[in-house]
Design an enzyme around this catalytic site. Structure first.
Site, PDB file in Angstrom:
ATOM      1  N   GLY A  38      -4.780  -0.992  -5.958  1.00  0.00           N
ATOM      2  CA  GLY A  38      -5.854  -1.639  -6.285  1.00  0.00           C
ATOM      3  C   GLY A  38      -5.372  -3.227  -5.573  1.00  0.00           C
ATOM      4  N   GLU A  39      -5.801  -4.166  -6.574  1.00  0.00           N
ATOM      5  CA  GLU A  39      -5.506  -5.468  -5.897  1.00  0.00           C
ATOM      6  C   GLU A  39      -4.525  -6.265  -7.171  1.00  0.00           C
ATOM      7  OE1 GLU A  39      -5.557  -7.235  -3.336  1.00  0.00           O
ATOM      8  OE2 GLU A  39      -4.664  -8.731  -4.450  1.00  0.00           O
ATOM      9  N   SER A  40      -3.317  -6.328  -6.790  1.00  0.00           N
ATOM     10  CA  SER A  40      -2.225  -6.907  -7.929  1.00  0.00           C
ATOM     11  C   SER A  40      -2.665  -8.274  -8.472  1.00  0.00           C
ATOM     12  CB  SER A  40      -0.872  -6.925  -7.168  1.00  0.00           C
ATOM     13  OG  SER A  40      -0.758  -7.884  -6.107  1.00  0.00           O
ATOM     14  N   CYS A  78       1.471   1.244  -4.939  1.00  0.00           N
ATOM     15  CA  CYS A  78       0.982   0.043  -4.052  1.00  0.00           C
ATOM     16  C   CYS A  78       0.837  -1.055  -4.865  1.00  0.00           C
ATOM     17  CB  CYS A  78      -0.227   0.514  -3.410  1.00  0.00           C
ATOM     18  SG  CYS A  78      -0.780  -0.405  -1.987  1.00  0.00           S
ATOM     19  N   ARG A 127       4.492  -8.562  -0.163  1.00  0.00           N
ATOM     20  CA  ARG A 127       3.002  -7.789  -0.371  1.00  0.00           C
ATOM     21  C   ARG A 127       2.411  -8.025   1.013  1.00  0.00           C
ATOM     22  NH1 ARG A 127      -1.226 -11.670  -2.236  1.00  0.00           N
ATOM     23  NH2 ARG A 127      -3.030 -10.634  -3.166  1.00  0.00           N
ATOM     24  N   ILE A 185      -2.162   1.581   2.558  1.00  0.00           N
ATOM     25  CA  ILE A 185      -3.319   0.784   2.599  1.00  0.00           C
ATOM     26  C   ILE A 185      -2.872  -0.782   2.332  1.00  0.00           C
ATOM     27  CG2 ILE A 185      -5.638   0.114   1.509  1.00  0.00           C
ATOM     28  CD1 ILE A 185      -5.634   3.075   0.877  1.00  0.00           C
ATOM     29  N   HIS A 203       0.184   5.756  -1.386  1.00  0.00           N
ATOM     30  CA  HIS A 203      -0.668   6.167  -2.520  1.00  0.00           C
ATOM     31  C   HIS A 203      -0.627   7.847  -2.578  1.00  0.00           C
ATOM     32  CE1 HIS A 203      -3.308   2.558  -3.220  1.00  0.00           C
ATOM     33  NE2 HIS A 203      -2.966   2.318  -1.837  1.00  0.00           N
ATOM     34  N   GLU A 256      -1.898   9.481  -4.886  1.00  0.00           N
ATOM     35  CA  GLU A 256      -2.695   9.944  -5.449  1.00  0.00           C
ATOM     36  C   GLU A 256      -4.044  10.384  -4.728  1.00  0.00           C
ATOM     37  OE1 GLU A 256      -1.802   7.145  -5.379  1.00  0.00           O
ATOM     38  OE2 GLU A 256      -3.417   5.704  -5.120  1.00  0.00           O
TER      39      GLU A 256
END
Ligand code: GLN
Length: 207
Positions: A54-56, A86, A115, A143, A179, A181
């Site tokens: 997602g977005e850390s 990620c 990052r 991604i 990823h 998943e």
């Protein structure tokens, strides 16, 4: 020692932001019944946890807002097995390069991650990645992915891509830049769950 019974593992997926549903699906297909973790009580009830992509920067902010950051740090210090993918890898890292100004992490994994490292060359790419412990390569989906730039002495490198470290494990913590998943291949989740089941802390504070 008897084999740990994986289906009885109480597994959580941190569900504040990111690709929660995909991790829930992957764990469910392994026969687990994952809980979406948004509250300290839900975290306390987990034997293992997944930190999704997602977005850390968003996830760390929400961890504070939801009063989960310190409980999560305490659980990790107590040996909670965690898989970070990620953004989740960034969150587990003790040190971040190219983070947002003042970017904090949850920490626990003795690595330095960069990052958006691959992102400076190309935003997203896919390809086969050989993962230690798996017979056949996995299809790695990257991604705006981080890579691991430095590893502490206790960190095991599980995979590289383009010469860069993209999967690591240290004790009960595991992290991937890619990823796992995405798609139907759940072997990385299986690797995590099997390792976690064998490395559960014998006692931990569930308060
Ligand atoms: N670049 C994102 C971050 O810094 C991670 C991207 C991802 O999880 N796909 O959190």
């Amino acid at each position: 020692m008897p084999e740990p019974d994986v289906p009885t593992l109480r597994t959580g997926v941190l569900a504040l932001q990111g690709d929660v549903r995909e991790h829930v699906r992957a764990l469910t297909s392994l026969g687990l019944d994952p809980v979406r973790v948004r509250r300290p009580e839900e975290l306390a009830a987990c034997d293992t946890l997944v930190l999704p992509g997602g977005e850390s920067t968003t996830i760390i902010r929400l961890l504070r807002t939801f009063d989960l950051l310190e409980p999560l740090r305490a659980r990790i210090a107590g040996g909670l097995p965690v898989l970070g993918t990620c953004a989740g890898m960034i969150l587990l890292a003790d040190r971040v390069l190219d983070g947002a100004p003042g970017q904090e992490t949850v920490g626990g994994l003795d690595v330095t991650v960069r990052r958006n490292a691959f992102g400076r060359q190309v935003d997203s790419f896919e390809g086969p990645v050989e993962v230690s412990g798996l017979d056949e390569p996995v299809h790695g989906v990257f991604i705006r992915a981080p890579w691991v730039e430095e590893t502490g002495a206790d960190v095991e490198v599980l995979a590289r891509a383009g010469g860069r470290v993209v999967a690591v494990r240290q004790g009960a913590l595991m992290a991937t830049s890619f990823h796992p998943e995405v798609g139907d291949d759940v072997r990385v989740h299986r690797l995590f769950v099997d390792h976690a089941a064998a490395h559960l802390p014998t006692t931990y504070d569930i308060g």
